[in-house]
Design an enzyme around this catalytic site. Structure first.
Site, PDB file in Angstrom:
ATOM      1  N   SER A  11     -48.857 -28.733   6.595  1.00 29.50           N
ATOM      2  CA  SER A  11     -48.935 -27.896   7.795  1.00 29.50           C
ATOM      3  C   SER A  11     -47.568 -27.290   8.090  1.00 29.50           C
ATOM      4  O   SER A  11     -46.579 -28.003   8.299  1.00 29.50           O
ATOM      5  CB  SER A  11     -49.390 -28.738   8.982  1.00 29.50           C
ATOM      6  OG  SER A  11     -49.141 -28.004  10.159  1.00 29.50           O
ATOM      7  N   HIS A  36     -51.186 -24.791   5.259  1.00 35.06           N
ATOM      8  CA  HIS A  36     -52.029 -24.939   6.458  1.00 35.06           C
ATOM      9  C   HIS A  36     -51.313 -24.285   7.647  1.00 35.06           C
ATOM     10  O   HIS A  36     -50.182 -24.657   7.990  1.00 35.06           O
ATOM     11  CB  HIS A  36     -52.264 -26.429   6.703  1.00 35.06           C
ATOM     12  CG  HIS A  36     -53.210 -26.736   7.816  1.00 35.06           C
ATOM     13  ND1 HIS A  36     -54.578 -26.728   7.664  1.00 35.06           N
ATOM     14  CD2 HIS A  36     -52.976 -27.084   9.107  1.00 35.06           C
ATOM     15  CE1 HIS A  36     -55.150 -27.048   8.810  1.00 35.06           C
ATOM     16  NE2 HIS A  36     -54.195 -27.265   9.707  1.00 35.06           N
ATOM     17  N   ASP A  38     -51.387 -23.486  11.599  1.00 32.83           N
ATOM     18  CA  ASP A  38     -51.982 -23.928  12.860  1.00 32.83           C
ATOM     19  C   ASP A  38     -51.783 -22.877  13.948  1.00 32.83           C
ATOM     20  O   ASP A  38     -50.678 -22.686  14.448  1.00 32.83           O
ATOM     21  CB  ASP A  38     -51.344 -25.256  13.294  1.00 32.83           C
ATOM     22  CG  ASP A  38     -51.840 -26.415  12.443  1.00 32.83           C
ATOM     23  OD1 ASP A  38     -53.064 -26.601  12.358  1.00 32.83           O
ATOM     24  OD2 ASP A  38     -50.999 -27.113  11.847  1.00 32.83           O
ATOM     25  N   MET A  40     -52.456 -21.747  17.662  1.00 33.32           N
ATOM     26  CA  MET A  40     -52.810 -22.333  18.972  1.00 33.32           C
ATOM     27  C   MET A  40     -52.587 -21.313  20.080  1.00 33.32           C
ATOM     28  O   MET A  40     -51.601 -20.570  20.047  1.00 33.32           O
ATOM     29  CB  MET A  40     -51.938 -23.557  19.245  1.00 33.32           C
ATOM     30  CG  MET A  40     -51.984 -24.597  18.138  1.00 33.32           C
ATOM     31  SD  MET A  40     -51.095 -26.084  18.621  1.00 33.32           S
ATOM     32  CE  MET A  40     -51.024 -26.949  17.039  1.00 33.32           C
ATOM     33  N   MET A  71     -57.044 -22.816  16.647  1.00 30.58           N
ATOM     34  CA  MET A  71     -57.264 -23.638  17.841  1.00 30.58           C
ATOM     35  C   MET A  71     -57.172 -22.689  19.019  1.00 30.58           C
ATOM     36  O   MET A  71     -56.197 -22.693  19.785  1.00 30.58           O
ATOM     37  CB  MET A  71     -56.204 -24.743  17.909  1.00 30.58           C
ATOM     38  CG  MET A  71     -56.447 -25.858  16.910  1.00 30.58           C
ATOM     39  SD  MET A  71     -54.968 -26.829  16.540  1.00 30.58           S
ATOM     40  CE  MET A  71     -54.290 -25.857  15.214  1.00 30.58           C
ATOM     41  N   MET A 140     -60.711 -33.750  12.536  1.00 31.82           N
ATOM     42  CA  MET A 140     -59.412 -34.008  13.161  1.00 31.82           C
ATOM     43  C   MET A 140     -59.252 -35.518  13.338  1.00 31.82           C
ATOM     44  O   MET A 140     -60.124 -36.182  13.895  1.00 31.82           O
ATOM     45  CB  MET A 140     -59.320 -33.345  14.545  1.00 31.82           C
ATOM     46  CG  MET A 140     -59.281 -31.825  14.557  1.00 31.82           C
ATOM     47  SD  MET A 140     -57.967 -31.053  13.591  1.00 31.82           S
ATOM     48  CE  MET A 140     -56.486 -31.774  14.298  1.00 31.82           C
ATOM     49  N   GLY A 147     -48.236 -31.556  16.167  1.00 35.34           N
ATOM     50  CA  GLY A 147     -47.952 -32.298  14.949  1.00 35.34           C
ATOM     51  C   GLY A 147     -47.323 -33.641  15.316  1.00 35.34           C
ATOM     52  O   GLY A 147     -46.953 -33.872  16.473  1.00 35.34           O
ATOM     53  N   ASP A 179     -57.207 -33.765   9.143  1.00 35.24           N
ATOM     54  CA  ASP A 179     -56.028 -33.155   9.741  1.00 35.24           C
ATOM     55  C   ASP A 179     -55.507 -34.006  10.896  1.00 35.24           C
ATOM     56  O   ASP A 179     -56.196 -34.193  11.895  1.00 35.24           O
ATOM     57  CB  ASP A 179     -56.415 -31.748  10.234  1.00 35.24           C
ATOM     58  CG  ASP A 179     -55.234 -30.948  10.759  1.00 35.24           C
ATOM     59  OD1 ASP A 179     -54.096 -31.445  10.702  1.00 35.24           O
ATOM     60  OD2 ASP A 179     -55.469 -29.812  11.218  1.00 35.24           O
ATOM     61  N   GLY A 201     -48.378 -32.569   7.847  1.00 38.54           N
ATOM     62  CA  GLY A 201     -47.249 -31.805   8.364  1.00 38.54           C
ATOM     63  C   GLY A 201     -45.983 -32.611   8.314  1.00 38.54           C
ATOM     64  O   GLY A 201     -45.141 -32.429   7.423  1.00 38.54           O
TER      65      GLY A 201
HETATM   66  C1  DX5 Z   1     -52.570 -30.519  15.033  1.00 36.35           C
HETATM   67  C2  DX5 Z   1     -52.595 -29.650  13.812  1.00 36.35           C
HETATM   68  C3  DX5 Z   1     -52.187 -30.328  12.570  1.00 36.35           C
HETATM   69  C4  DX5 Z   1     -50.790 -30.894  12.595  1.00 36.35           C
HETATM   70  C5  DX5 Z   1     -50.647 -31.906  11.510  1.00 36.35           C
HETATM   71  O1  DX5 Z   1     -53.158 -29.842  16.063  1.00 36.35           O
HETATM   72  O2  DX5 Z   1     -53.905 -29.131  13.598  1.00 36.35           O
HETATM   73  O3  DX5 Z   1     -52.393 -29.500  11.445  1.00 36.35           O
HETATM   74  O4  DX5 Z   1     -49.812 -29.921  12.464  1.00 36.35           O
HETATM   75  O5  DX5 Z   1     -49.384 -32.481  11.625  1.00 36.35           O
HETATM   76  P1  DX5 Z   1     -49.117 -34.021  11.255  1.00 36.35           P
HETATM   77  O6  DX5 Z   1     -49.454 -34.147   9.801  1.00 36.35           O
HETATM   78  O7  DX5 Z   1     -47.678 -34.171  11.544  1.00 36.35           O
HETATM   79  O8  DX5 Z   1     -50.010 -34.845  12.117  1.00 36.35           O
HETATM   80 ZN    ZN Z   2     -54.326 -28.072  11.654  1.00 34.70          ZN
END
Ligand code: DX5
Ligand code: ZN
Length: 222
Positions: A11, A36, A38, A40, A71, A140, A147, A179, A201
């Protein structure tokens, strides 16, 4: 049944936002399968990241497919713009959409892979009407938004149920991506539960040796 290929999708949320071009170059060199992204909106989740312009910029230097996780509320309003920006896979949360089926069909019609994402409190029944349409199901294992959160262990049972549901529907070809909080300590459990795509991530970008971490994640089942 053919064994599904394991894919690693770091990510970019955990990458250095001052050096995204370098991060994209690194991902390829490190052996990642997808980047990946993200997205938001500060409404569906309590955090803001980036939108179409960033995806477009990333696409210019991408040597691996962009896996775009939306998201955002009403994703149906933006999926075509993300397609135009260069997304290779677009996933969104069905509970954020009023037109889930139509949005999936639009993405597919563009020749792009589509998928649905379920937060930890969202049941598999939400995706049942769309089993024919999706290429990917994202489970999820943290609540979407940030993250670096800790993996929710209950997700393992949900992954198993998701794989059984897909198999029973004749959709064993669908990828299950997990994820949130994925790392070397839980990758084997996640893969044996039935997932085949791992988003990571902080585990990858925070690693002293990212290529080693990526190959450890990929090879977690031994
Ligand atoms: C959270 C994101 C993830 C996140 C993963 O909302 O969708 O993709 O960045 O990060 P890690 O691997 O650090 O949990
Ligand atoms: Zn994600």
């Amino acid at each position: 049944m053919l064994k599904k290929q394991i894919k690693i999708a770091p990510s970019l949320l955990s990458a250095d936002f001052c050096a995204m071009g370098e991060a994209m170059k690194n991902l390829k060199a490190w052996g990642a399968d997808y980047a990946h992204c993200d997205v938001m909106d500060g409404v569906f989740v309590p955090n803001l990241t980036f939108g179409m312009p960033m995806v477009k910029a990333l696409k210019k230097c991408a040597q691996i497919p962009l896996d775009v996780h939306l998201m955002i509320v009403k994703p149906e309003k933006y999926v075509m713009q993300f397609a135009d920006a260069g997304a290779d896979i677009i996933t969104f949360h069905p509970d954020a959409s009023e037109k889930t089926g139509a949005a999936l069909k639009e993405i597919k019609a563009r020749g792009i892979k589509c998928g649905l994402v379920l937060n930890p409190d969202k049941p598999l029944s939400l995706i049942e009407p769309y089993l024919e349409l999706i290429d990917m199901l994202v489970i999820m294992s943290v609540y979407a938004g940030f993250g670096g959160q800790s993996f929710i262990r209950d997700s393992l049972a949900k992954i198993g149920k998701a794989r059984a549901l897909l198999n029973a529907a004749g959709r064993s070809d669908v990828d299950i991506e997990v994820d949130g909080g994925v790392g070397e300590g839980n990758a084997a459990d996640i893969l044996s539960a039935g997932a085949n795509v791992l988003v990571a991530g902080s585990a990858v970008f925070g690693s002293p040796n990212p290529p080693k971490t990526i190959s450890a994640l990929r090879g977690a089942l031994g």
